[in-house]
Design an enzyme around this catalytic site. Structure first.
Site, PDB file in Angstrom:
ATOM      1  CG  ASP A 118      -1.927   1.095   1.241  1.00  0.00           C
ATOM      2  OD1 ASP A 118      -1.823   1.927   0.193  1.00  0.00           O
ATOM      3  OD2 ASP A 118      -2.622   1.285   2.028  1.00  0.00           O
ATOM      4  CG  HIS A 165       3.119   2.473  10.830  1.00  0.00           C
ATOM      5  ND1 HIS A 165       3.384   1.373  11.548  1.00  0.00           N
ATOM      6  CD2 HIS A 165       2.115   2.008  10.152  1.00  0.00           C
ATOM      7  CE1 HIS A 165       2.856   0.370  11.467  1.00  0.00           C
ATOM      8  NE2 HIS A 165       2.067   0.641  10.451  1.00  0.00           N
TER       9      HIS A 165
END
Length: 470
Positions: free
Chosen positions: A84, A387
């Site tokens: 992604d 993240h």
DNA sequence: ATGTAC
């Protein structure tokens, strides 16, 4: 050394590998994730490879991994960016108090779900979905500045997006027709998996002055949008891994894993990937911007509020050329967020004195953080922080595999209890057990393990009021 | 992550 472990060069490794995290986190790092990180350290031209406290096994490089290569002698690897491309998060401030929004959380959620499509294969509900082929090309080549011309972004939105929402050189000529076909109807869609849209209460402020510069205060309201480049980026990743797999031997490159297919940065195949990757990155920024635009419409119609300022938008699956001590490098961040500190020339003017806001979402139902990096972040993790919280179990383990008669580790009841007091909706109609808080690490521990050694400075903690899951 | 297996 506190909160880190160093694995010395061995086998094909060209550099030592460092993993950051509390001793509890480090004790539980998956063997596979460790192997993947060590594989990254074997690629030609690599000068650093490190794991962040949310590390878990991925495709090629682990998620929560940073791989830095010399821009002249190094390789580029799509598997070290992720499927992604430019999956990322943006945060916006809502000019209302928590108490003013909370009674409307359910309704806001329903209204947002009506304009933001979710789930695998979700097609856009935004007018922007009707762009012509020519406009699609302009958007993925031009990013958020091109979107601004269509009225979906402001100059402030551009300024507060990493790379100003526009990575170069992006040419659709390096993108397959199939990728375009998959991406065309997906601008302004959330996707699935861990992607979400969340309305949040600012529950803790660690640095009031910086929080104020970000437009946030205690018991204020924030919004986070986490999604990526949908089928467009996935197809680009697959196309280029396949192309590289065929040609990398010609360049004498033999990665320890096929999933780390890579070619020299300046080779035609390397340049083609970086250009296509830039298209996917621009798609993702445009995607998140369109979603914010649609949410602004909902807040305007439902609560009469028309000023949802973008705080910042970060990419956490991307490869970027950056300078470190006058050396040009390509930083692959996979499930890793750039966190440039105060004074860095790539930080927008308005954040030059505070540092770039870096956004670290938690799992659904748990705390997210907005933090800033420090000079130590630049030295130790190449300007990167984790993240998110990172998984502690696979989706299959969480949900179970009924065919094999294996029950999941997460129960419906446990899930409901962990979401008490929070309005939530699943766009895809799935049970979301694989996204349960218990399937993830504790984000507080994850972020603190970097804060304790000065790699992040916490600014605010936010808690979910309403969550739209992909 | 993903028209959840090219």
């Amino acid at each position: 050394m506190k909160n880190r472990v160093v694995i010395s060069k061995q086998g094909c490794m060209r550099v030592d590998v460092t993993i950051f995290g509390s001793s509890h986190i480090l004790r539980n790092v998956e063997e596979e994730a460790l192997e993947q990180l060590k594989n990254g350290a074997c690629l030609p031209g690599v000068i650093a490879c490190c794991g962040l406290p949310d590390i878990h096994s991925g495709y090629g490089l682990p998620i929560g991994g940073v791989m830095v290569v010399d821009a002249q002698t190094g390789v580029v690897s799509p598997g070290a960016v992720g499927v992604d491309i430019n999956c990322g998060v943006r945060a916006a401030s809502v000019p209302l108090r928590y108490a003013e929004v909370q009674p409307h959380a359910e309704r806001l959620l329903r209204k947002i779900a009506a304009v933001v499509a979710t789930g695998v294969g979700g097609k856009t509900r935004s007018e922007i979905g009707k762009v012509t082929n020519q406009q699609f090309r302009r958007l993925v080549e031009g990013g958020v500045p091109a979107l601004m011309e269509l009225g979906y972004a402001t100059p402030a939105d551009v300024e507060c997006t990493e790379e100003r929402g526009h990575l170069t050189p992006a040419s659709l000529d390096n993108v397959s027709r199939r990728a375009v076909e998959r991406g065309e109807g997906q601008i302004g869609t959330l996707g699935s998996g861990n992607h979400f849209l969340e309305i949040q209460r600012v529950s803790e402020v660690y640095d009031a002055e910086t929080a104020k510069a970000f437009g946030l205060e205690l018991d204020g309201v924030s919004l986070m949008i986490h999604c990526g480049s949908r089928g467009f980026g996935e197809q680009i990743c697959r196309d280029h891994i396949q192309a590289m797999g065929k040609t990398m031997e010609r360049y004498g490159i033999h990665p320890p894993s096929r999933n780390l297919a890579s070619v020299p940065i300046s080779s035609p195949e390397g340049r083609a990937y970086l250009s296509a990757m830039a298209c996917a990155a621009n798609f993702a920024w445009v995607n998140r911007q369109v979603i914010l635009h649609e949410v602004r419409g909902v807040f305007k119609r439902e609560l009469g509020v028309d000023k949802l300022d973008l705080i910042y938008d970060v990419a956490h699956n991307i490869a970027k050329f950056e300078m470190y001590d006058s050396r040009k490098v390509l930083v692959h961040r996979k499930g890793a967020t750039r966190a440039f500190p105060a004074g860095h020339p790539d930080v927008p003017e308005r954040y030059r004195a505070t540092g770039q806001p870096a956004i670290i979402p938690g799992s659904m139902g748990t705390a997210s953080f907005i933090v800033v990096g420090t000079p130590a972040t630049m030295k130790e993790t190449w300007g990167s922080v984790n993240h998110g919280a990172g998984r502690v179990m696979s989706r299959a383990a969480a949900v179970g595999e009924p065919r094999k008669g294996r029950p999941g580790l997460i129960t419906e009841q446990q899930f409901r209890e962990s979401m008490r007091g929070i309005a939530y909706m699943s766009g895809s109609g799935e049970n979301m057990l694989d996204e349960a808080p218990a399937a993830y690490k504790n984000n507080v521990e994850v972020v603190d393990s970097l804060a304790e050694i000065g790699l992040v400075k916490k600014i605010v903690k936010v808690l979910p009021l309403a969550v739209l899951k992909g």
